[in-house]
Structures are given as C-alpha cells and as structure tokens.
Write a protein that holds these residues in place. Structure first.
Motif, PDB file in Angstrom:
ATOM      1  N   TYR A  95       0.807  -1.219   0.000  1.00  0.00           N
ATOM      2  CA  TYR A  95       0.000   0.000   0.000  1.00  0.00           C
ATOM      3  C   TYR A  95       0.842   1.270   0.000  1.00  0.00           C
ATOM      4  O   TYR A  95       0.316   2.359  -0.190  1.00  0.00           O
ATOM      5  CB  TYR A  95      -0.949   0.007   1.201  1.00  0.00           C
ATOM      6  N   GLU A  96       2.150   1.145   0.148  1.00  0.00           N
ATOM      7  CA  GLU A  96       3.024   2.331   0.144  1.00  0.00           C
ATOM      8  C   GLU A  96       2.995   3.064  -1.186  1.00  0.00           C
ATOM      9  O   GLU A  96       3.442   4.204  -1.259  1.00  0.00           O
ATOM     10  CB  GLU A  96       4.475   1.928   0.474  1.00  0.00           C
ATOM     11  N   VAL A  97       2.449   2.432  -2.235  1.00  0.00           N
ATOM     12  CA  VAL A  97       2.318   3.138  -3.516  1.00  0.00           C
ATOM     13  C   VAL A  97       1.412   4.354  -3.373  1.00  0.00           C
ATOM     14  O   VAL A  97       1.424   5.244  -4.211  1.00  0.00           O
ATOM     15  CB  VAL A  97       1.801   2.220  -4.652  1.00  0.00           C
ATOM     16  N   ARG A  98       0.669   4.416  -2.303  1.00  0.00           N
ATOM     17  CA  ARG A  98      -0.208   5.565  -2.064  1.00  0.00           C
ATOM     18  C   ARG A  98       0.564   6.757  -1.474  1.00  0.00           C
ATOM     19  O   ARG A  98       0.073   7.885  -1.476  1.00  0.00           O
ATOM     20  CB  ARG A  98      -1.345   5.173  -1.126  1.00  0.00           C
ATOM     21  N   GLU A  99       1.755   6.533  -1.002  1.00  0.00           N
ATOM     22  CA  GLU A  99       2.552   7.606  -0.397  1.00  0.00           C
ATOM     23  C   GLU A  99       2.832   8.708  -1.415  1.00  0.00           C
ATOM     24  O   GLU A  99       3.201   8.432  -2.560  1.00  0.00           O
ATOM     25  CB  GLU A  99       3.879   7.059   0.140  1.00  0.00           C
ATOM     26  N   ALA A 100       2.676   9.943  -0.985  1.00  0.00           N
ATOM     27  CA  ALA A 100       2.867  11.104  -1.863  1.00  0.00           C
ATOM     28  C   ALA A 100       4.268  11.128  -2.466  1.00  0.00           C
ATOM     29  O   ALA A 100       4.442  11.487  -3.637  1.00  0.00           O
ATOM     30  CB  ALA A 100       2.593  12.395  -1.101  1.00  0.00           C
ATOM     31  N   SER A 101       5.265  10.718  -1.701  1.00  0.00           N
ATOM     32  CA  SER A 101       6.646  10.757  -2.212  1.00  0.00           C
ATOM     33  C   SER A 101       6.827   9.794  -3.384  1.00  0.00           C
ATOM     34  O   SER A 101       7.566  10.103  -4.321  1.00  0.00           O
ATOM     35  CB  SER A 101       7.639  10.426  -1.098  1.00  0.00           C
ATOM     36  N   TRP A 102       6.157   8.646  -3.357  1.00  0.00           N
ATOM     37  CA  TRP A 102       6.274   7.721  -4.480  1.00  0.00           C
ATOM     38  C   TRP A 102       5.480   8.228  -5.682  1.00  0.00           C
ATOM     39  O   TRP A 102       5.969   8.258  -6.796  1.00  0.00           O
ATOM     40  CB  TRP A 102       5.812   6.306  -4.093  1.00  0.00           C
ATOM     41  N   ILE A 124       9.456   0.119  -4.644  1.00  0.00           N
ATOM     42  CA  ILE A 124       9.245   0.006  -3.205  1.00  0.00           C
ATOM     43  C   ILE A 124       9.382  -1.472  -2.868  1.00  0.00           C
ATOM     44  O   ILE A 124       8.652  -2.304  -3.419  1.00  0.00           O
ATOM     45  CB  ILE A 124       7.850   0.508  -2.785  1.00  0.00           C
ATOM     46  N   SER A 125      10.313  -1.809  -1.993  1.00  0.00           N
ATOM     47  CA  SER A 125      10.510  -3.189  -1.590  1.00  0.00           C
ATOM     48  C   SER A 125       9.218  -3.732  -0.994  1.00  0.00           C
ATOM     49  O   SER A 125       8.594  -3.096  -0.153  1.00  0.00           O
ATOM     50  CB  SER A 125      11.630  -3.263  -0.555  1.00  0.00           C
ATOM     51  N   GLY A 126       8.797  -4.889  -1.454  1.00  0.00           N
ATOM     52  CA  GLY A 126       7.559  -5.490  -0.984  1.00  0.00           C
ATOM     53  C   GLY A 126       6.342  -5.080  -1.799  1.00  0.00           C
ATOM     54  O   GLY A 126       5.253  -5.579  -1.577  1.00  0.00           O
ATOM     55  N   ALA A 127       6.527  -4.146  -2.722  1.00  0.00           N
ATOM     56  CA  ALA A 127       5.416  -3.683  -3.561  1.00  0.00           C
ATOM     57  C   ALA A 127       5.834  -3.657  -5.029  1.00  0.00           C
ATOM     58  O   ALA A 127       5.329  -2.872  -5.814  1.00  0.00           O
ATOM     59  CB  ALA A 127       4.975  -2.296  -3.117  1.00  0.00           C
ATOM     60  N   THR A 128       6.767  -4.518  -5.391  1.00  0.00           N
ATOM     61  CA  THR A 128       7.340  -4.472  -6.732  1.00  0.00           C
ATOM     62  C   THR A 128       6.298  -4.589  -7.835  1.00  0.00           C
ATOM     63  O   THR A 128       6.310  -3.799  -8.782  1.00  0.00           O
ATOM     64  CB  THR A 128       8.416  -5.567  -6.894  1.00  0.00           C
ATOM     65  N   LEU A 129       5.393  -5.544  -7.733  1.00  0.00           N
ATOM     66  CA  LEU A 129       4.408  -5.715  -8.801  1.00  0.00           C
ATOM     67  C   LEU A 129       3.433  -4.542  -8.853  1.00  0.00           C
ATOM     68  O   LEU A 129       3.069  -4.088  -9.940  1.00  0.00           O
ATOM     69  CB  LEU A 129       3.668  -7.044  -8.656  1.00  0.00           C
ATOM     70  N   SER A 130       3.030  -4.038  -7.704  1.00  0.00           N
ATOM     71  CA  SER A 130       2.153  -2.866  -7.692  1.00  0.00           C
ATOM     72  C   SER A 130       2.862  -1.673  -8.323  1.00  0.00           C
ATOM     73  O   SER A 130       2.284  -0.966  -9.151  1.00  0.00           O
ATOM     74  CB  SER A 130       1.721  -2.530  -6.264  1.00  0.00           C
ATOM     75  N   CYS A 131       4.114  -1.453  -7.961  1.00  0.00           N
ATOM     76  CA  CYS A 131       4.896  -0.350  -8.540  1.00  0.00           C
ATOM     77  C   CYS A 131       5.044  -0.518 -10.049  1.00  0.00           C
ATOM     78  O   CYS A 131       4.847   0.436 -10.807  1.00  0.00           O
ATOM     79  CB  CYS A 131       6.286  -0.286  -7.908  1.00  0.00           C
TER      80      CYS A 131
END
Length: 151
Positions: A95-102, A124-131
């Motif tokens: 869910y870190e893909v929601r972070e403004a910095s990303w 983002i480590s742990g979110a590779t496919l989402s990223c």
C-alpha cells in the motif's frame, strides 16, 4: 466397568472472508485533488474526464500482485502528468504506492519519458508488482493522450 477414552480429532471451522478494497477516495474526489476547483465533463471514452481548466483525468485500474488497483492520472493540456491518485487498493501489502513521495515521481513525465521501474521510477521493496503495474499503466495512459485529446 472400565472407562475407555474416545479419541477424536479436534474440529476447526475456518471462515475465509474476502479481502475488501481499501477505498481512499472517490473518482470525483480524485479529480478535484488533481485539478482543484475545476468542473469535469465526459471525455468521449469511459473513465476519461475533461477538466474545465484544461487537461484530462483518466480513471484506470491495473492488477497488483493478485488484486486490482484503481488509480487516476491527471494529464495537463501539454501532455505531462500533473498528478496521480490511488483510489482503491486491494492487496494486503504494498500500500506504500499511495505515499505522496512515491506518486510524485510521475509529475511532469510525458510520453517521451522512460516511465520505467528502476529507471526513472523508484521501486518500493515489498510492492514491486504494484509499482511496476502502476508505472506501466501510467505510461500507457500518457502514451494514449494524443488520441484522447483529439476526441
């Protein structure tokens, strides 16, 4: 009378509840976040909205690892990404893909930008496919901007 224990296997009931989507904002809220104060009209294709201030918002979805991610891409009249918003995220992690910095990495990117994970968009480590899939989706949307603009 002799007592004989009866051996039985313990019974367990397992309930599996479907993972619910985390809805962060509606399409209308995303459009206002991208183009504050603008009014919007249908842009000729499903999920495409023209902003009265110029530019468009495209509502799209991509597959994360197992579930869909719904997001919005705002594109300026000049064809660059103004902003992206994550509307719904269904995965249990990443869910870190929601972070403004990303998400800010996409600002000012255009069809001529690489828009590739680990090239101009950080993973983002742990979110590779989402990223990767969001990055691919934004690249696809920006690449189609000229055809959307002509409608």
């Amino acid at each position: 009378m002799k007592w004989t224990p009866l051996l039985t296997a313990p019974t367990a009931i397992v309930l599996i509840a479907p993972a619910g989507a985390t809805v962060y904002m509606s399409e209308q809220q995303a459009m206002q976040a991208i183009f504050p104060g603008a009014s919007f009209s249908a842009g000729g294709r499903a999920g495409v909205f023209r902003a009265s201030s110029g530019g468009i918002v495209v509502i799209d979805r991509v597959l994360g690892k197992h579930e869909y991610i719904k997001y919005a891409v705002g594109i300026t009249a000049g064809g660059t990404v103004k902003h992206i918003e994550i509307l719904e995220y269904n995965e249990s992690y990443g869910y870190e893909v929601r972070e403004a910095s990303w998400r800010s990495q996409f600002t000012d990117k255009s069809a001529s930008s690489p828009l590739q994970l680990n090239v101009d968009i950080k993973n983002i480590s742990g979110a590779t496919l989402s990223c990767k899939h969001i990055t691919d989706g934004v690249r696809r949307v920006v690449g189609q901007y000229q055809s959307l603009k002509g409608q």
